[in-house]
Scaffold this active site. Structure first.
Site, short mmCIF file in Angstrom:
data_model
loop_
_atom_site.label_atom_id
_atom_site.label_comp_id
_atom_site.label_asym_id
_atom_site.label_seq_id
_atom_site.Cartn_x
_atom_site.Cartn_y
_atom_site.Cartn_z
N ASP A 209 0.84 -1.21 0.00
CA ASP A 209 0.00 0.00 0.00
C ASP A 209 0.86 1.24 0.00
O ASP A 209 1.92 1.27 0.65
CB ASP A 209 -0.87 0.05 1.27
CG ASP A 209 -2.07 -0.87 1.21
OD1 ASP A 209 -2.22 -1.59 0.21
OD2 ASP A 209 -2.84 -0.88 2.19
N LYS A 211 1.88 4.61 1.46
CA LYS A 211 1.75 5.20 2.80
C LYS A 211 1.57 6.71 2.66
O LYS A 211 2.52 7.42 2.35
CB LYS A 211 2.97 4.88 3.67
CG LYS A 211 2.77 5.29 5.12
CD LYS A 211 3.94 4.88 6.00
CE LYS A 211 3.59 5.06 7.46
NZ LYS A 211 3.01 6.35 7.81
N ARG A 216 -4.45 9.49 10.38
CA ARG A 216 -5.17 8.22 10.42
C ARG A 216 -6.61 8.49 10.84
O ARG A 216 -6.88 9.22 11.80
CB ARG A 216 -4.49 7.29 11.42
CG ARG A 216 -5.06 5.86 11.49
CD ARG A 216 -4.49 5.00 10.41
NE ARG A 216 -4.91 3.60 10.54
CZ ARG A 216 -4.18 2.64 11.08
NH1 ARG A 216 -2.99 2.94 11.59
NH2 ARG A 216 -4.60 1.39 11.11
N ARG A 231 -6.53 8.42 15.27
CA ARG A 231 -5.73 7.28 15.74
C ARG A 231 -5.83 7.11 17.24
O ARG A 231 -5.78 6.01 17.76
CB ARG A 231 -4.27 7.52 15.33
CG ARG A 231 -3.31 6.39 15.63
CD ARG A 231 -1.92 6.81 15.15
NE ARG A 231 -0.97 5.74 15.27
CZ ARG A 231 -0.31 5.46 16.39
NH1 ARG A 231 -0.54 6.15 17.48
NH2 ARG A 231 0.58 4.47 16.43
N GLU A 260 -6.90 7.14 5.80
CA GLU A 260 -6.19 8.39 6.07
C GLU A 260 -6.98 9.54 5.45
O GLU A 260 -7.67 9.37 4.44
CB GLU A 260 -4.79 8.38 5.44
CG GLU A 260 -3.86 7.32 5.95
CD GLU A 260 -2.88 7.86 6.98
OE1 GLU A 260 -2.65 9.08 7.00
OE2 GLU A 260 -2.35 7.05 7.76
N PHE A 320 -8.04 2.01 3.29
CA PHE A 320 -7.27 0.81 2.97
C PHE A 320 -7.79 -0.43 3.67
O PHE A 320 -7.26 -1.52 3.46
CB PHE A 320 -5.78 1.00 3.29
CG PHE A 320 -5.50 1.54 4.67
CD1 PHE A 320 -5.61 0.74 5.80
CD2 PHE A 320 -5.07 2.85 4.82
CE1 PHE A 320 -5.34 1.24 7.05
CE2 PHE A 320 -4.79 3.36 6.09
CZ PHE A 320 -4.93 2.56 7.21
N ARG A 392 0.97 -4.10 17.12
CA ARG A 392 1.99 -3.78 16.12
C ARG A 392 2.74 -5.07 15.81
O ARG A 392 3.79 -5.36 16.36
CB ARG A 392 2.95 -2.71 16.67
CG ARG A 392 3.85 -2.09 15.62
CD ARG A 392 4.88 -1.16 16.25
NE ARG A 392 4.28 -0.05 16.95
CZ ARG A 392 3.89 1.08 16.38
NH1 ARG A 392 4.02 1.24 15.07
NH2 ARG A 392 3.37 2.06 17.09
N LYS A 398 5.86 -1.00 7.69
CA LYS A 398 6.02 0.25 6.94
C LYS A 398 7.48 0.46 6.57
O LYS A 398 8.39 0.12 7.32
CB LYS A 398 5.49 1.44 7.76
CG LYS A 398 6.16 1.63 9.10
CD LYS A 398 5.47 2.73 9.90
CE LYS A 398 6.07 2.86 11.30
NZ LYS A 398 5.35 3.85 12.13
#
Length: 532
Positions: A209, A211, A216, A231, A260, A320, A392, A398
């Site tokens: 994807d 970024k 967010r 976020r 986003e 996304f 995470r 990323k």
């Protein structure tokens, strides 16, 4: 429960080094809370007030009355007093609030005053963050810790989970699900320095994807009602009319979308994050936008229809992931199924650029194209992974074109020369998960525009706890994204490491200090390993 007992627990947890011992202390305190006290008490043990905004800052806590000699306060009484303080408003509110604060402090012992000050200022650093409290709730309620953590991720509120777990056990915790209208902690990504490293974590084939360098957003829709969350789970619906318009125009009854919001300049390239963030902070946050850049589709008709004036649009959404669709939760499905449903539901003009990669060459092409378009980088994703809310993991990785860390500003030095009168040189700290404090990694004054210097001078004077002729020490609350060329060994700083050629990328208004990168991540980079 006596408020003094909670203060004693806080002090004991701060003086204890081992995780297991901390959990036992916290669990014991949770068990002793009355049912009506759990919401407030559990939050205080995590360093959070149930009332998020009280209007009490350093100015309100100057010249406090002497402490009481005997404890009389209960948890319920203190919570009610803070409720009264938080409700103060209108003419004469400052004097009224100060009087209420003084009345509360006059009834508090020295240890209780210490706890109150830490809570009001958000500086309770006794090493009991949400993860530790989750373990303590599980211990106190006699339920599996996995049940508490999942409920916490879906509820987004430690206090609600504590109340449910202690009152109803595992059955009550199991009732927490993805509820449209209630935000859940977003899935997060690890970091890697190259696409090869990212693919090693996610496996091949992968999805890549673009970024975007935006904010967010998590968007919930139920019928005509649309809510937009950040976020950090703050409601910013009123500030993003284009997001509301775009999602309301979709052919679905119920949706939860992850994505986003970003502003574009007249050429279609993304605006600097600071401009996007500033626009989002204003009601209706408008920013000029032009044709689409690579990885960002042309603006959807509903977005353009929300423009304040011809040729100007509000910040535009790009999605996304799809977490819920018309009564069905999708978070436990593999990514490829969620994304297929996303593509069937959301117009292509509202989707983040995405491509499949069967190896490093294709992933590298996507990375280069994203950077050429002015985007921040890419996120490499495992298409078989579920949506791991609040975690995470290695399923999303990323990749940016440089090392960056989100650090906390600990102090700022007054500038000299053309920067005289401005706070300039930042003292940077990484979070220490073991102590709840911060470890200094160095200083930087690079990457600061005149606009940022003006902004940060006002910001840090407002956070000041000690003003010197050269250095202003501040409450460790402001997160800043720092780019750097490497980590080197250093005897100058307590962590034994320092950043090389550190420079400011942007301030992170969307992150709290507890979300800053840790000293362990810094040491991992120093050792030559990818973080995470």
């Amino acid at each position: 429960m006596r408020f003094l007992d909670l203060a004693a627990t806080s002090a004991a947890v701060g003086a204890t080094g081992g995780r297991r011992a901390k959990v036992e202390l916290l669990a014991d305190a949770l068990r002793r809370l009355e049912p009506a006290e759990v919401a407030a008490g559990a939050g205080w043990l995590a360093g959070e007030l149930r009332q998020r905004q009280t209007g009490v800052g350093w100015a309100s806590l100057r010249e406090l009355p002497p402490p009481a000699s005997e404890p009389t306060l209960t948890v319920g009484a203190v919570d009610a007093a803070i409720d009264e303080i938080a409700a103060v408003g209108g003419a004469g509110s400052q004097a009224r609030r100060r009087a209420l604060v003084h009345r509360l402090y006059a009834a508090a012992t020295a240890d209780e005053q210490h706890l109150l000050t830490g809570l009001f200022l958000g500086e309770l650093r006794h090493g009991a963050q949400a993860g530790l409290l989750a373990d303590a709730i599980a211990r106190a309620a006699g339920v599996p810790v996995a049940a508490v953590r999942r409920a916490l991720l879906l509820a987004g509120d430690l206090r609600q989970v504590a109340v449910a777990g202690l009152a109803g056990g595992a059955a009550a915790l199991a009732e927490f699900g993805l509820r449209v209208g209630r935000p859940l902690a977003p899935m997060l990504a690890q970091s890697a320095s190259t696409v090869d490293e990212a693919l090693a974590a996610t496996g091949i084939p992968a999805v890549v994807d673009v970024k975007l360098d935006g904010i967010r957003i998590q968007v919930h829709r139920s019928g005509a009602d649309v809510a937009v969350f950040t976020r950090s789970l703050d409601d910013i619906t009123a500030r993003l009319p284009a997001v509301v318009a775009a999602v309301r125009a979709l052919p679905a009854r119920e949706l939860v979308l992850d994505g986003e919001a970003i502003g574009l300049d007249e050429t279609g390239r993304p605006l600097p994050f600071q401009q996007t963030s500033s626009a989002a902070a204003r009601r209706g946050g408008s920013s000029r936008a032009g044709p689409a850049a690579a990885g960002v589709p042309a603006l959807a008709p509903a977005v353009r229809a929300a423009a304040a004036r011809p040729g100007e649009t509000v910040l535009a959404p790009y999605f996304f992931d799809l977490l819920h669709l018309d009564g069905t939760d999708l978070i436990d499905l593999p990514g490829r199924q969620r994304w297929a449903a996303l593509g069937d539901t959301v117009d292509a003009a509202l989707l983040v650029g995405r491509m499949e990669a069967d190896g490093p060459e294709r992933a590298g092409e996507a990375f280069a194209a994203a950077l050429d378009a002015g985007q921040e980088g890419v996120v490499v994703k495992d298409p078989d992974a579920p949506y791991d809310a609040g975690r995470r993991g290695a399923a999303w990785v990323k990749v940016k074109p440089r090392h960056t860390l989100d650090l906390v500003v600990l102090a700022v030095e007054w500038g000299s020369g053309r920067r005289t009168g401005w706070l300039s040189n930042l003292h940077l700290g990484a979070r220490d998960p073991g102590t709840g404090g911060f470890v200094m990694l160095g200083k930087t004054f690079k990457g600061l525009t005149d606009e940022l210097l003006r902004w940060q001078t006002e910001r840090f004077l407002g956070l000041a706890v000690q003003r010197g002729d050269r250095v202003v020490r501040v409450r460790p609350e402001q997160v800043v994204e720092i780019a750097f060329d490497g980590v080197q060994t250093s005897s100058r700083y307590p962590g034994g490491v320092a950043l090389r050629f550190a420079r400011v990328v942007r301030y992170r208004e969307d992150k709290s200090a507890v979300e800053a990168d840790t000293i362990d991540t810094v040491r991992t980079i120093h050792a030559g390993r990818p973080p995470g």
